[in-house]
Design an enzyme around this catalytic site. Structure first.
Site, mmCIF file in Angstrom:
data_model
loop_
_atom_site.group_PDB
_atom_site.id
_atom_site.type_symbol
_atom_site.label_atom_id
_atom_site.label_comp_id
_atom_site.label_asym_id
_atom_site.label_seq_id
_atom_site.Cartn_x
_atom_site.Cartn_y
_atom_site.Cartn_z
ATOM 1 N N ASP A 173 17.653 22.454 -3.998
ATOM 2 C CA ASP A 173 18.408 22.381 -5.251
ATOM 3 C C ASP A 173 18.518 20.950 -5.780
ATOM 4 O O ASP A 173 19.432 20.631 -6.538
ATOM 5 C CB ASP A 173 19.801 22.990 -5.060
ATOM 6 C CG ASP A 173 20.577 22.317 -3.938
ATOM 7 O OD1 ASP A 173 19.977 21.473 -3.234
ATOM 8 O OD2 ASP A 173 21.769 22.624 -3.773
ATOM 9 N N HIS B 264 -3.577 0.751 -5.727
ATOM 10 C CA HIS B 264 -2.239 1.285 -5.984
ATOM 11 C C HIS B 264 -1.607 1.761 -4.672
ATOM 12 O O HIS B 264 -1.196 2.916 -4.533
ATOM 13 C CB HIS B 264 -2.284 2.413 -7.016
ATOM 14 C CG HIS B 264 -2.474 1.909 -8.415
ATOM 15 N ND1 HIS B 264 -2.571 2.738 -9.508
ATOM 16 C CD2 HIS B 264 -2.578 0.659 -8.906
ATOM 17 C CE1 HIS B 264 -2.734 2.009 -10.609
ATOM 18 N NE2 HIS B 264 -2.741 0.740 -10.258
ATOM 19 N N ASP C 3 2.645 -5.822 -6.690
ATOM 20 C CA ASP C 3 2.500 -5.374 -8.084
ATOM 21 C C ASP C 3 3.734 -4.532 -8.385
ATOM 22 O O ASP C 3 3.774 -3.335 -8.069
ATOM 23 C CB ASP C 3 1.201 -4.571 -8.219
ATOM 24 C CG ASP C 3 0.957 -4.074 -9.645
ATOM 25 O OD1 ASP C 3 1.891 -4.126 -10.473
ATOM 26 O OD2 ASP C 3 -0.159 -3.605 -9.919
ATOM 27 N N ASP D 107 4.854 -5.027 -16.137
ATOM 28 C CA ASP D 107 3.788 -4.781 -15.157
ATOM 29 C C ASP D 107 3.282 -6.141 -14.673
ATOM 30 O O ASP D 107 2.487 -6.780 -15.358
ATOM 31 C CB ASP D 107 2.658 -3.981 -15.829
ATOM 32 C CG ASP D 107 1.626 -3.491 -14.826
ATOM 33 O OD1 ASP D 107 1.844 -3.673 -13.613
ATOM 34 O OD2 ASP D 107 0.613 -2.916 -15.264
ATOM 35 N N HIS E 250 -11.801 -2.712 -11.437
ATOM 36 C CA HIS E 250 -10.939 -2.168 -12.497
ATOM 37 C C HIS E 250 -11.015 -3.021 -13.753
ATOM 38 O O HIS E 250 -11.600 -4.112 -13.750
ATOM 39 C CB HIS E 250 -9.491 -2.056 -12.006
ATOM 40 C CG HIS E 250 -8.876 -3.350 -11.545
ATOM 41 N ND1 HIS E 250 -8.515 -4.345 -12.412
ATOM 42 C CD2 HIS E 250 -8.568 -3.800 -10.298
ATOM 43 C CE1 HIS E 250 -7.987 -5.353 -11.727
ATOM 44 N NE2 HIS E 250 -8.021 -5.056 -10.433
ATOM 45 N N HIS F 27 -4.579 -3.408 -20.082
ATOM 46 C CA HIS F 27 -4.149 -2.133 -20.667
ATOM 47 C C HIS F 27 -2.877 -2.408 -21.452
ATOM 48 O O HIS F 27 -2.163 -3.380 -21.164
ATOM 49 C CB HIS F 27 -3.924 -1.061 -19.587
ATOM 50 C CG HIS F 27 -2.946 -1.453 -18.515
ATOM 51 N ND1 HIS F 27 -1.578 -1.434 -18.713
ATOM 52 C CD2 HIS F 27 -3.121 -1.897 -17.244
ATOM 53 C CE1 HIS F 27 -0.969 -1.830 -17.611
ATOM 54 N NE2 HIS F 27 -1.881 -2.139 -16.695
ATOM 55 N N HIS G 229 1.056 2.202 -18.544
ATOM 56 C CA HIS G 229 -0.285 2.222 -19.134
ATOM 57 C C HIS G 229 -0.132 2.806 -20.540
ATOM 58 O O HIS G 229 -0.255 4.000 -20.755
ATOM 59 C CB HIS G 229 -1.262 3.052 -18.292
ATOM 60 C CG HIS G 229 -1.482 2.458 -16.922
ATOM 61 N ND1 HIS G 229 -1.885 3.191 -15.845
ATOM 62 C CD2 HIS G 229 -1.351 1.192 -16.471
ATOM 63 C CE1 HIS G 229 -1.983 2.391 -14.779
ATOM 64 N NE2 HIS G 229 -1.669 1.180 -15.140
ATOM 65 N N GLU H 42 -5.012 -8.848 -15.970
ATOM 66 C CA GLU H 42 -4.858 -8.676 -14.526
ATOM 67 C C GLU H 42 -6.186 -8.602 -13.776
ATOM 68 O O GLU H 42 -6.526 -7.567 -13.205
ATOM 69 C CB GLU H 42 -4.035 -7.422 -14.231
ATOM 70 C CG GLU H 42 -4.489 -6.159 -14.965
ATOM 71 C CD GLU H 42 -3.746 -4.914 -14.477
ATOM 72 O OE1 GLU H 42 -3.643 -4.726 -13.255
ATOM 73 O OE2 GLU H 42 -3.280 -4.142 -15.327
ATOM 74 N N TYR I 26 -10.958 -7.802 -4.414
ATOM 75 C CA TYR I 26 -10.453 -7.071 -3.249
ATOM 76 C C TYR I 26 -11.582 -6.965 -2.223
ATOM 77 O O TYR I 26 -12.594 -6.293 -2.481
ATOM 78 C CB TYR I 26 -9.989 -5.671 -3.663
ATOM 79 C CG TYR I 26 -9.121 -5.715 -4.908
ATOM 80 C CD1 TYR I 26 -7.741 -5.901 -4.807
ATOM 81 C CD2 TYR I 26 -9.693 -5.636 -6.188
ATOM 82 C CE1 TYR I 26 -6.957 -5.992 -5.947
ATOM 83 C CE2 TYR I 26 -8.913 -5.733 -7.324
ATOM 84 C CZ TYR I 26 -7.546 -5.906 -7.206
ATOM 85 O OH TYR I 26 -6.766 -5.995 -8.329
ATOM 86 N N ARG J 241 -4.690 -10.013 -6.852
ATOM 87 C CA ARG J 241 -4.577 -9.663 -8.277
ATOM 88 C C ARG J 241 -3.488 -10.560 -8.859
ATOM 89 O O ARG J 241 -2.474 -10.812 -8.185
ATOM 90 C CB ARG J 241 -4.219 -8.180 -8.452
ATOM 91 C CG ARG J 241 -4.009 -7.754 -9.902
ATOM 92 C CD ARG J 241 -4.147 -6.248 -10.122
ATOM 93 N NE ARG J 241 -3.118 -5.428 -9.510
ATOM 94 C CZ ARG J 241 -3.316 -4.625 -8.470
ATOM 95 N NH1 ARG J 241 -4.514 -4.539 -7.900
ATOM 96 N NH2 ARG J 241 -2.325 -3.889 -7.972
ATOM 97 N N GLU K 4 -1.340 -10.687 -12.367
ATOM 98 C CA GLU K 4 -1.128 -9.841 -13.548
ATOM 99 C C GLU K 4 0.030 -10.362 -14.378
ATOM 100 O O GLU K 4 1.161 -10.495 -13.884
ATOM 101 C CB GLU K 4 -0.835 -8.398 -13.112
ATOM 102 C CG GLU K 4 -0.530 -7.468 -14.274
ATOM 103 C CD GLU K 4 -0.465 -6.007 -13.880
ATOM 104 O OE1 GLU K 4 -0.069 -5.722 -12.734
ATOM 105 O OE2 GLU K 4 -0.809 -5.154 -14.714
#
Ligand code: GLY
Ligand code: MN
Ligand code: MN
Length: 468
Positions: free
Chosen positions: A67, A282, A299, A310, A382, A386, A393, A409, A413, A430, A432
């Site tokens: 619930d 991610h 990130d 972001d 990538h 964006h 995004h 960004e 890797y 990264r 960003e």
């Protein structure tokens, strides 16, 4: 050339204008205004074809287990147009005035009614009067007042929605018809399927995407707040991090700053990947114990009144980059700096990405990590940018213009097992930042409040932390 680039960055990358402040009123008062939402509804209506109606549904609640529901998250288009943060609601926007339930106009919002028994458990429902007072749309009814006879949809030439799939609206909401939303969706659906006109159903998606790609001043103010909360979080983690901390503890430090500053949620699940996990784009589980010599790719960003930042910073767990980490880090930094140079009105929105790819391709070739241009995707898989806004995004315009807000960004890797010298393994970097195209056609780095260079990060890592 480098000097010129640095001078340009100094001129354009001013500090964020908003700094976090203590709330002084009982509740926050800096929500989007009724005039903002009315303006957005007008902007949609202007672009709708003649004799059409656009239909927007609120998100439904979603069950988590037994619930207990997931924390409610409104459909972002619905929020953009109404400001309402409740389920069981529908907005009808007409191109020209029509009459529904004896009211004539172009906007009809159907909402859940007050319910004292439920409100005792889950808090206040605005109801018709509350929605009228707080959000001021033209006409407000309860959802029960939307019936088959409310409006003859065969009178309009087109019905616009971005939920329409395989001609069955109600598929999105189940067929039960028992909950208010599926009942309204079924009514609209049967109305549409009896409308035999050509082009009876069209998508509203393109209109909304184009509008949301260019931010209004009220939206920029909220994004800026979310960004500053986020950079405070990143700075808090840079100061606090040390070997022996876990990834989830880094997340806890980060999210402390979001909440301390009033963010309702993280804008997306916080990503805190150390060592091999820094190479998972991610990574969200954040369970690993961090050790001396690891990198942490963090990130993470706050969401404030529906708007997300972001931001990514990649930092050494022991406060000092190793020689290999520094080489890769500074290559990503150079890629980001060259992408920033392309952040100007009139440029295609993929110019920053093209600039970043050029730098990383050249750098990885020089390091012997790749031999052909195409291989760059092995380590930089990538895009660089964006849009950013109600969604992390968000839509980005095809051509940059004032009011566009987007990320820059680049990343590299190098997962364990990669076909290269082992000394590069487990280095995932990264960087960003969140960029606004300003009215003069230049840009402002909204997240400049958190350091990006090796020297600045290592300096901040030495500073005192309330968590150390
Ligand atoms: N935080 C997700 C992204 O950077 O796109
Ligand atoms: Mn991003
Ligand atoms: Mn991100």
């Amino acid at each position: 050339m480098l000097r010129k680039l640095l001078a340009l960055l100094l001129v354009t990358a001013a500090l964020p204008q908003w700094t976090s402040a203590q709330q002084v009123t009982d509740y926050p008062e800096d929500y989007l205004s009724p005039a903002f939402h009315a303006g957005r509804r007008n902007a949609v209506r202007e672009q709708m074809p003649k004799n059409s109606v656009a239909i927007f549904f609120a998100s439904q609640t979603r069950n988590r287990s037994n619930d207990v529901d997931f924390i409610y998250a409104q459909n972002k288009n619905f929020y953009y147009l109404t400001g309402l943060q409740e389920p069981n609601a529908m907005l009808l926007l007409f191109k020209e005035p029509v009459t529904i339930n004896d009211k004539t106009g172009t906007e009809f919002l159907f909402v859940q009614p007050r319910n004292p028994a439920r409100e005792m458990w889950t808090g206040k429902i605005l109801g018709v009067d509350g929605v009228k007072a707080k959000l001021q749309p033209e006409n407000v009814f309860t959802h029960e007042q939307f019936t088959y006879g409310s409006f003859d949809f065969s009178k309009v030439d087109s019905v616009m929605t971005n939920l329409y799939n395989e001609n069955i609206l109600s598929k999105y909401y189940g067929r039960s018809g028992l909950d208010p939303l599926s009942r309204m969706a079924q009514l609209v659906d049967s109305a549409i399927t009896t409308n035999k006109k050509p082009n009876a159903v069209r998508t509203i998606g393109t209109i909304l995407r184009n509008l949301r790609a260019i931010k209004q001043p009220e939206e920029i103010a909220l994004i800026e707040k979310a960004v500053v909360m986020s950079t405070e979080g990143h700075n808090g983690v840079i100061r606090a991090i040390k070997p022996g901390m876990t990834e989830y503890q880094a997340q806890a430090v980060m999210e402390y700053y979001f909440k301390k500053n009033g963010a309702e949620y993280p804008g997306y699940p916080s990503i805190n990947g150390s060592a091999e996990n820094s190479c998972v784009l991610h990574y969200e589980t954040n369970q690993r114990l961090m050790k001396d010599g690891d990198l942490l790719l963090s990130d993470c960003a706050a969401e404030y009144h529906g708007y997300s930042a972001d931001v990514t910073r990649t930092i050494p767990v022991n406060g000092k980059f190793s020689p290999e980490q520094k080489i890769i880090y500074e290559l990503v930094l150079e890629a980001q700096d060259s992408a920033f140079v392309q952040c100007k009105a009139g440029n295609a929105s993929n110019e920053p990405h093209k600039a970043a790819v050029r730098v990383i391709t050249r750098g990885l070739k020089q390091l012997g990590l790749i031999s052909t241009d195409a291989e760059v995707r092995t380590y930089f898989p990538h895009g660089t940018s964006h849009g950013l806004g109600l969604d992390v995004h968000d839509p980005n315009p095809a051509k940059l213009e004032p009011g566009a807000v987007f990320t820059v960004e680049p990343g590299i890797y190098i997962a364990p097992g990669s076909k290269c010298d082992k000394k590069w393994w487990s280095i995932g970097v990264r960087i960003e930042d969140d960029i606004l195209i300003t009215p003069d056609g230049g840009y402002r780095n909204l997240s400049a409040g958190s350091p990006r260079t090796v020297a600045e990060i290592e300096k901040m890592a030495k500073q005192k932390s309330i968590f150390k």
